[in-house]
Design an enzyme around this catalytic site. Structure first.
Site, PDB file in Angstrom:
ATOM      1  N   GLU A  56       0.830  -1.207   0.000  1.00 13.23           N
ATOM      2  CA  GLU A  56       0.000   0.000   0.000  1.00 13.23           C
ATOM      3  C   GLU A  56       0.865   1.258   0.000  1.00 13.23           C
ATOM      4  O   GLU A  56       0.592   2.236  -0.706  1.00 13.23           O
ATOM      5  CB  GLU A  56      -0.904   0.036   1.245  1.00 13.23           C
ATOM      6  CG  GLU A  56      -1.880  -1.125   1.358  1.00 13.23           C
ATOM      7  CD  GLU A  56      -1.311  -2.336   2.110  1.00 13.23           C
ATOM      8  OE1 GLU A  56      -0.089  -2.594   1.986  1.00 13.23           O
ATOM      9  OE2 GLU A  56      -2.084  -3.014   2.809  1.00 13.23           O
ATOM     10  N   CYS A  79      -2.641  -3.708   7.085  1.00 10.93           N
ATOM     11  CA  CYS A  79      -2.295  -3.969   8.480  1.00 10.93           C
ATOM     12  C   CYS A  79      -2.730  -2.827   9.374  1.00 10.93           C
ATOM     13  O   CYS A  79      -2.896  -1.692   8.939  1.00 10.93           O
ATOM     14  CB  CYS A  79      -0.805  -4.259   8.630  1.00 10.93           C
ATOM     15  SG  CYS A  79       0.250  -2.858   8.266  1.00 10.93           S
ATOM     16  N   ARG A 215      18.771 -24.919  -8.031  1.00  8.97           N
ATOM     17  CA  ARG A 215      19.829 -24.638  -8.999  1.00  8.97           C
ATOM     18  C   ARG A 215      19.262 -24.228 -10.360  1.00  8.97           C
ATOM     19  O   ARG A 215      18.147 -24.601 -10.701  1.00  8.97           O
ATOM     20  CB  ARG A 215      20.720 -25.875  -9.185  1.00  8.97           C
ATOM     21  CG  ARG A 215      21.420 -26.294  -7.900  1.00  8.97           C
ATOM     22  CD  ARG A 215      22.364 -27.459  -8.121  1.00  8.97           C
ATOM     23  NE  ARG A 215      21.726 -28.677  -8.596  1.00  8.97           N
ATOM     24  CZ  ARG A 215      21.094 -29.554  -7.805  1.00  8.97           C
ATOM     25  NH1 ARG A 215      20.986 -29.340  -6.523  1.00  8.97           N
ATOM     26  NH2 ARG A 215      20.541 -30.640  -8.321  1.00  8.97           N
TER      27      ARG A 215
END
Ligand SMILES: NC(=O)c1ccc[n+]([C@@H]2O[C@H](COP(=O)([O-])OP(=O)(O)OC[C@H]3O[C@@H](n4cnc5c(N)ncnc54)[C@H](OP(=O)(O)O)[C@@H]3O)[C@@H](O)[C@H]2O)c1
Length: 371
Positions: A56, A79, A215
């Site tokens: 955000e 949050c 790998r």
């Protein structure tokens, strides 16, 4: 509240953006954000890694003054608490965002609806996608590792295996090289690059003597996954590739509390970490405490069967290869983990999707969805 087709398209865009953090965001969730004002996209962002801006905040910085009056599309609830960075809900409010459309709720105990409540209290219109709808489910699955670890205190476990057309994972003498195609094996390397840990039992560690590193990945890996061997008696040979490559990436051997101390000491001296745990649940909790949120299990039928029996496998990635062994004594996928009397007593996966990879068909089965 019904989402419009435009809302859905922008939420899908947030999922694509969030995906760019797959290798780096943990232990934070992957999150994407798009800011739209008057039908025009004015900023977007995603969360790269802990300590950097949340999606955000990145999008708000890109939008500048254009964020005022905008709708913020987010793949996860903003949050509501101060962690490494200030609350995103506050940043959206301060920038004058008037509507927030989210793909999923954040189950973290310090958010879990508090982000939405904070936005609503400031007069922001909040819309949340149906948790079981197409977008809500995709958003939850995208952060399966984060969601499982914050809600259950253990990592999300995906079991990956390659089987022949007749469902065998090796010959009766133990040969399994290679059942799947080179393309499938390359895909697995990219999964290793994005998982917290790769897990095998000591049977596979000895039998295959694989390195289990990520790998030949594009882009190259920044960080190897933790390689974990479940090895109750600390039998892992010092000459094994895992021990010999301990300098290329961390190796953890989880032993039983009564494992021979001298063998543990020898492994430690060779640069391998050891840890005692009493069972699978304890081993997984120990991994979660080290911020391992996702585990890619590449073990054999013994370990896979034990995990299945304890209901610890949430997803199965099965490469089905065009080969037939025709030997009932060759090992299958889960040993004799369950032995149900009826088909109905077997475990029902919640979804199953196919994808062609090289000569194989990859079957992606979700046994259980994350909360
Ligand atoms: N086709 C494929 O995708 C694939 C994938 C992997 C392996 N394989 C093949 O499978 C064969 C190896 O099979 P495997 O079944 O021996 O390997 P495994 O499942 O990886 O290892 C089994 C061992 O893990 C240890 N272990 C530690 N904690 C355990 C727990 N809680 N529950 C169960 N086991 C635990 C046990 O040894 P201790 O009791 O000593 O701890 C057990 O014998 C090889 O031939 C390999 O090539 C095939």
């Amino acid at each position: 509240v019904e989402l419009s087709a435009r809302d859905e398209a922008y939420l899908e865009r947030t999922l694509v953006l969030a995906e760019r953090g797959r290798r780096t965001a943990a232990p934070n969730p992957m999150v994407g954000c798009v800011l739209v004002r008057d039908g025009v996209e004015v900023g977007e962002g995603f969360h790269v890694r802990p300590g950097t801006g949340h999606a955000e905040v990145v999008a708000l910085q890109a939008a500048g003054d254009a964020a005022a009056g905008a709708t913020a599309y987010v793949s996860l609830e903003p949050c509501a608490f101060t962690g490494r960075t200030p609350p995103c809900a506050d940043a959206l409010i301060a920038a004058g965002v008037t509507r927030v459309v989210a793909a999923a709720r954040d189950p973290h105990r310090e958010v879990d609806g508090a982000g939405f409540a904070r936005l609503r209290a400031a007069g922001v219109d909040v819309v949340l996608a149906d948790a079981d709808g197409r977008i809500g489910l995709a958003a939850r699955r995208q952060n399966a590792g984060f969601r499982t670890s914050v809600t259950l205190g253990r990592p999300h476990v995906t079991y990956k295996a390659a089987v022949t057309l007749d469902g065998r994972t090796a010959t009766r003498s133990g040969d399994a090289r290679w059942i799947s195609s080179a393309e499938s094996r390359a895909l697995v390397h990219s999964w290793r690059a994005a998982t917290g840990a790769v897990l095998v039992g000591i049977g596979t560690a000895i039998g295959d003597d694989a390195t289990l590193t990520a790998r030949d990945c594009v882009p190259p890996v920044e960080r190897q996954p933790l390689r974990v061997v479940l090895d109750r008696q600390a039998r892992l040979p010092l000459s094994s590739r895992l021990v010999q490559t301990a300098g290329e990436g961390p190796v953890l051997v989880i032993v039983a509390p009564d494992a021979p101390g001298d063998r543990r000491a020898a492994l430690e001296a060779a640069g391998v970490e050891t840890l005692a745990a009493a069972g699978l649940g304890e081993a997984l909790r120990a991994l979660a405490q080290r911020e391992v949120q996702s585990v890619l299990c590449e073990g054999g039928a013994t370990l896979a069967g034990a995990l299945l029996r304890e209901e610890l496998i949430y997803r199965i990635a099965l490469f089905v290869a065009p080969r037939i062994l025709g030997d009932p004594a060759a090992p299958g996928l889960f040993g004799e983990a369950l032995v149900p009397a009826t088909v109905a007593e077997g475990i029902a996966a919640v979804s199953l999707e196919p994808e062609r990879v090289g000569a194989d068909i990859l079957l992606d089965a979700w046994v259980r969805d994350p909360r």
